[in-house]
Design a protein around this motif. Structure first.
Motif, PDB file in Angstrom:
ATOM      1  N   PRO A 104       0.848  -1.174   0.099  1.00 11.38           N
ATOM      2  CA  PRO A 104       0.193  -0.081  -0.084  1.00 11.38           C
ATOM      3  C   PRO A 104       0.706   1.210   0.144  1.00 11.38           C
ATOM      4  O   PRO A 104       1.837   1.281   0.634  1.00 11.38           O
ATOM      5  CB  PRO A 104      -0.788  -0.149   1.393  1.00 11.38           C
ATOM      6  CG  PRO A 104      -0.663  -1.491   1.640  1.00 11.38           C
ATOM      7  CD  PRO A 104       0.565  -1.987   1.092  1.00 11.38           C
ATOM      8  N   VAL A 105       0.312   2.180  -0.844  1.00 10.29           N
ATOM      9  CA  VAL A 105       1.480   3.359  -0.852  1.00 10.29           C
ATOM     10  C   VAL A 105       1.355   4.247   0.188  1.00 10.29           C
ATOM     11  O   VAL A 105       2.464   4.668   0.595  1.00 10.29           O
ATOM     12  CB  VAL A 105       0.742   4.188  -2.031  1.00 10.29           C
ATOM     13  CG1 VAL A 105      -0.452   4.894  -1.660  1.00 10.29           C
ATOM     14  CG2 VAL A 105       1.955   5.292  -2.253  1.00 10.29           C
ATOM     15  N   TYR A 106       0.337   4.222   1.277  1.00 11.23           N
ATOM     16  CA  TYR A 106       0.647   4.858   2.351  1.00 11.23           C
ATOM     17  C   TYR A 106       1.610   4.436   3.265  1.00 11.23           C
ATOM     18  O   TYR A 106       2.283   5.033   4.025  1.00 11.23           O
ATOM     19  CB  TYR A 106      -0.814   4.931   3.290  1.00 11.23           C
ATOM     20  CG  TYR A 106      -1.328   3.958   3.645  1.00 11.23           C
ATOM     21  CD1 TYR A 106      -1.079   3.567   5.264  1.00 11.23           C
ATOM     22  CD2 TYR A 106      -1.985   2.966   3.103  1.00 11.23           C
ATOM     23  CE1 TYR A 106      -1.246   2.419   5.801  1.00 11.23           C
ATOM     24  CE2 TYR A 106      -2.405   1.651   3.822  1.00 11.23           C
ATOM     25  CZ  TYR A 106      -1.964   1.446   5.210  1.00 11.23           C
ATOM     26  OH  TYR A 106      -2.548   0.443   5.861  1.00 11.23           O
ATOM     27  N   GLN A 107       1.714   2.948   3.140  1.00 14.09           N
ATOM     28  CA  GLN A 107       2.568   2.375   4.059  1.00 14.09           C
ATOM     29  C   GLN A 107       4.148   2.472   3.217  1.00 14.09           C
ATOM     30  O   GLN A 107       5.006   2.794   4.056  1.00 14.09           O
ATOM     31  CB  GLN A 107       2.489   0.699   4.223  1.00 14.09           C
ATOM     32  CG  GLN A 107       3.096   0.114   5.131  1.00 14.09           C
ATOM     33  CD  GLN A 107       2.910   0.556   6.559  1.00 14.09           C
ATOM     34  OE1 GLN A 107       1.816   0.554   7.125  1.00 14.09           O
ATOM     35  NE2 GLN A 107       3.999   0.968   7.245  1.00 14.09           N
ATOM     36  N   LEU A 108       4.121   2.424   1.952  1.00 14.87           N
ATOM     37  CA  LEU A 108       5.378   2.408   1.354  1.00 14.87           C
ATOM     38  C   LEU A 108       6.034   3.783   1.933  1.00 14.87           C
ATOM     39  O   LEU A 108       7.193   3.823   1.923  1.00 14.87           O
ATOM     40  CB  LEU A 108       5.229   2.443  -0.083  1.00 14.87           C
ATOM     41  CG  LEU A 108       6.321   2.768  -0.943  1.00 14.87           C
ATOM     42  CD1 LEU A 108       7.155   1.745  -1.309  1.00 14.87           C
ATOM     43  CD2 LEU A 108       5.919   3.440  -2.557  1.00 14.87           C
ATOM     44  N   MET A 109       5.369   5.146   1.779  1.00 10.14           N
ATOM     45  CA  MET A 109       5.869   6.080   1.908  1.00 10.14           C
ATOM     46  C   MET A 109       6.272   6.352   3.477  1.00 10.14           C
ATOM     47  O   MET A 109       7.269   7.163   3.697  1.00 10.14           O
ATOM     48  CB  MET A 109       4.932   7.365   1.475  1.00 10.14           C
ATOM     49  CG  MET A 109       4.559   7.303   0.284  1.00 10.14           C
ATOM     50  SD  MET A 109       5.682   7.550  -1.055  1.00 10.14           S
ATOM     51  CE  MET A 109       5.602   9.222  -1.297  1.00 10.14           C
ATOM     52  N   ALA A 110       5.639   5.667   4.427  1.00  8.74           N
ATOM     53  CA  ALA A 110       6.018   5.924   5.824  1.00  8.74           C
ATOM     54  C   ALA A 110       7.284   5.156   6.002  1.00  8.74           C
ATOM     55  O   ALA A 110       8.232   5.619   6.772  1.00  8.74           O
ATOM     56  CB  ALA A 110       4.784   5.442   6.462  1.00  8.74           C
ATOM     57  N   SER A 130      -9.003   4.981  -1.479  1.00  7.56           N
ATOM     58  CA  SER A 130      -8.858   4.686   0.108  1.00  7.56           C
ATOM     59  C   SER A 130      -9.609   3.383   0.265  1.00  7.56           C
ATOM     60  O   SER A 130     -10.561   3.131   0.138  1.00  7.56           O
ATOM     61  CB  SER A 130      -9.205   5.668   0.859  1.00  7.56           C
ATOM     62  OG  SER A 130      -8.506   7.023   0.161  1.00  7.56           O
ATOM     63  N   ASP A 131      -9.026   2.956   1.520  1.00  9.89           N
ATOM     64  CA  ASP A 131      -9.494   1.585   2.152  1.00  9.89           C
ATOM     65  C   ASP A 131     -10.734   2.354   3.239  1.00  9.89           C
ATOM     66  O   ASP A 131     -11.000   3.549   3.150  1.00  9.89           O
ATOM     67  CB  ASP A 131      -8.539   0.860   3.007  1.00  9.89           C
ATOM     68  CG  ASP A 131      -7.691   1.469   4.090  1.00  9.89           C
ATOM     69  OD1 ASP A 131      -8.228   2.559   4.479  1.00  9.89           O
ATOM     70  OD2 ASP A 131      -6.571   0.992   4.445  1.00  9.89           O
ATOM     71  N   THR A 132     -11.113   1.397   3.938  1.00 10.12           N
ATOM     72  CA  THR A 132     -12.509   1.916   4.691  1.00 10.12           C
ATOM     73  C   THR A 132     -11.875   2.869   6.208  1.00 10.12           C
ATOM     74  O   THR A 132     -12.608   3.367   6.474  1.00 10.12           O
ATOM     75  CB  THR A 132     -13.204   0.603   5.421  1.00 10.12           C
ATOM     76  OG1 THR A 132     -12.081  -0.350   5.926  1.00 10.12           O
ATOM     77  CG2 THR A 132     -14.159   0.148   4.276  1.00 10.12           C
ATOM     78  N   ASP A 133     -10.642   2.725   6.297  1.00 14.32           N
ATOM     79  CA  ASP A 133      -9.878   3.467   7.241  1.00 14.32           C
ATOM     80  C   ASP A 133      -9.278   4.851   6.804  1.00 14.32           C
ATOM     81  O   ASP A 133      -8.705   5.589   7.491  1.00 14.32           O
ATOM     82  CB  ASP A 133      -8.744   2.715   7.966  1.00 14.32           C
ATOM     83  CG  ASP A 133      -9.239   1.392   8.842  1.00 14.32           C
ATOM     84  OD1 ASP A 133     -10.400   1.476   9.317  1.00 14.32           O
ATOM     85  OD2 ASP A 133      -8.750   0.374   8.777  1.00 14.32           O
ATOM     86  N   GLY A 216     -19.966  -0.840  -2.890  1.00 16.04           N
ATOM     87  CA  GLY A 216     -18.853  -1.940  -2.798  1.00 16.04           C
ATOM     88  C   GLY A 216     -17.885  -1.532  -2.174  1.00 16.04           C
ATOM     89  O   GLY A 216     -16.902  -2.229  -1.846  1.00 16.04           O
ATOM     90  N   PHE A 217     -17.671  -0.252  -1.419  1.00 18.49           N
ATOM     91  CA  PHE A 217     -16.625   0.022  -0.750  1.00 18.49           C
ATOM     92  C   PHE A 217     -16.584  -0.686   0.787  1.00 18.49           C
ATOM     93  O   PHE A 217     -15.663  -0.761   1.490  1.00 18.49           O
ATOM     94  CB  PHE A 217     -16.578   1.521  -0.226  1.00 18.49           C
ATOM     95  CG  PHE A 217     -16.100   2.482  -1.249  1.00 18.49           C
ATOM     96  CD1 PHE A 217     -14.908   3.237  -1.187  1.00 18.49           C
ATOM     97  CD2 PHE A 217     -16.822   2.729  -2.637  1.00 18.49           C
ATOM     98  CE1 PHE A 217     -14.388   3.934  -2.510  1.00 18.49           C
ATOM     99  CE2 PHE A 217     -16.672   3.556  -3.395  1.00 18.49           C
ATOM    100  CZ  PHE A 217     -14.991   4.099  -3.295  1.00 18.49           C
ATOM    101  N   GLY A 218     -17.670  -1.195   1.253  1.00 17.62           N
ATOM    102  CA  GLY A 218     -18.016  -1.811   2.323  1.00 17.62           C
ATOM    103  C   GLY A 218     -17.315  -3.304   2.150  1.00 17.62           C
ATOM    104  O   GLY A 218     -17.440  -4.204   3.348  1.00 17.62           O
TER     105      GLY A 218
END
Length: 441
Positions: A104-110, A130-133, A216-218
């Protein structure tokens, strides 16, 4: 003995002198852009390569969006995957279900200490990917949304104000009749992507659900609901207008027959991606093009909601060395810089994915110098997105769109009513969802 040693030492010194202090880390990027877009994509990669000497982005064209996604999946199974793959928006659900395959890009950048502020991106872009979070899973790159193009010369010839395009479907119908009756053009309007423009975006703009579980996001277990009264009304109107000649069907999938109908001035109005802007301007040599938001039914909604995203993002695949991911993170920082994004947006018609790139375009005077270039941005950011207008996320959506196209054509042929065609598309789509769940459970 001494002589041989001397020669060996001299040769070794020459080799060392000719070898860089370190080898650059190659980062493979599979994409689906050919022709001019592919050249501009490669220019972005080259710009990053020239900006530093530790990493080299290596772009590779892999065919259409579906072909690129299929190739990436096959490569991952063979442990030959690229570091980065460009995946179109309808593949988002499929990529999210690929457990263990995605970094996941958010994790990659962190993980790599790169700056990452989701609030810096346009809200509709972050919401869709984005995911549900609220964590962004893939790097926004070429985002678009559908708009309306129209022929100002034809409008004027028909006695219409070329600066006042139709805002509602009722106005579009009236203007199309006047255009045809005046002889200014033999057709009122055409469209690309019946699935994306006339069904998915129609639903979003009118705040109508496309499926359960927040479209479908759920998560899995969702079902389609796009056979509601507003969608049935619209499909029925398209059938009536097609029979009268007001509407010219452009064909399945992207509607490849639609653009030529507009360029040849056969149809006065054309609806398709905002990313078509450059192509429309280049091909409309004989007339002036106008730009406008998509029409809406004012008897169904007072204030239309935002349109939804199209285009693609960049997904990072697991299975590479840490140095590769460090380079990918640095490349994404470069890619999202205001200067790079503003140039990409202005040259292609894709949306500026960051607020900073949009503001830079304003400072540069781009929107003042290019009337209509803000239409897509204004349309996709109007109001606050609802559960029905933030987008859709379903597995195997490409197959569902095929079912929609086939049922739409069945309606046009007269073998089904609008409601029957939509009911059949929903039934077929739900079976595709069940098959997807079985394969990914």
């Amino acid at each position: 003995m001494f002589k041989n040693t001397l020669f060996l030492s001299a040769g070794l010194a020459a080799v060392i002198a000719a070898t860089p202090a370190f080898a650059q880390t190659e980062i493979s990027w599979w994409h689906a852009m050919d022709a001019e877009l592919g050249q501009r994509l490669e220019a972005i990669a080259q710009g990053f390569n020239d900006s530093q000497d530790e990493f080299v982005i290596v772009p590779s064209y892999k065919g259409t969006y579906p072909e690129t996604l299929t190739a990436a999946i096959a490569a991952f199974r063979a442990n030959e995957q690229p570091a980065i793959v460009q995946v179109f928006e309808v593949g988002t659900g499929t990529m999210m279900a690929a457990t263990g395959a995605v970094n996941p890009v958010y994790q990659l950048m962190a993980d790599n200490g790169e700056p990452w502020d989701p609030s810096g991106f346009l809200a509709p872009v972050t919401g869709y990917y984005s995911d549900t979070d609220g964590n962004i899973l893939s790097m926004p790159f070429n985002s678009s949304t559908p708009i309306m193009y129209y022929n100002k010369d034809v409008f004027e010839a028909a006695g219409l104000d070329p600066e006042s395009p139709p805002k509602t479907w009722a106005e579009l119908e009236t203007m199309s009749r006047q255009i045809m009756e005046s002889g200014a053009a033999p057709c009122g309007f055409t469209t690309g992507w019946v699935s994306w423009v006339q069904t998915e975006n129609l639903s979003a703009i009118h705040d109508q659900p496309y499926g359960t579980l927040d479209n479908g996001f759920g998560g899995l277990g969702t079902e389609f609901t796009f056979n509601g009264p507003v969608q049935a009304k619209h499909w029925g109107n398209l059938k009536t207008w097609a029979d009268e000649g007001l509407f010219a069907y452009g064909g399945p999938v992207g509607g490849g027959d639609a653009p030529p109908k507009f360029y040849a001035q056969e149809c006065a109005i054309y609806m398709n991606s905002s990313a078509s802007r450059a192509g429309v301007i280049n091909n409309a040599k004989e007339f002036e093009v106008g730009f406008a938001p998509l029409p809406y039914y004012d008897d169904e909604i007072d204030e239309p909601k935002n349109s939804i995203i199209g285009g693609a993002t960049l997904w990072v695949l697991n299975g590479k060395e840490s140095d590769v991911y460090r380079g990918v993170a640095q490349f994404f920082t470069y890619l999202s810089s205001p200067e790079v994004q503003a140039e990409w947006h202005q040259a292609t018609g894709y949306l500026p994915i960051t607020n900073a790139a949009y503001e830079l375009g304003k400072e540069q005077g781009y929107y003042d110098a290019n009337p209509g270039s803000e239409i897509a941005i204004d349309q996709i950011t109007r109001g606050t997105p609802t559960a029905n207008s933030k987008g859709i996320r379903f597995g195997n959506l490409t197959q569902v769109r095929t079912a929609i196209d086939e049922e739409f054509e069945a309606m046009l042929s007269g073998s089904k009513t609008a409601q029957e065609a939509l009911d059949a598309a929903v039934e077929r789509g739900n079976q595709i969802l069940r098959d997807f769940e079985a394969a990914n459970s």
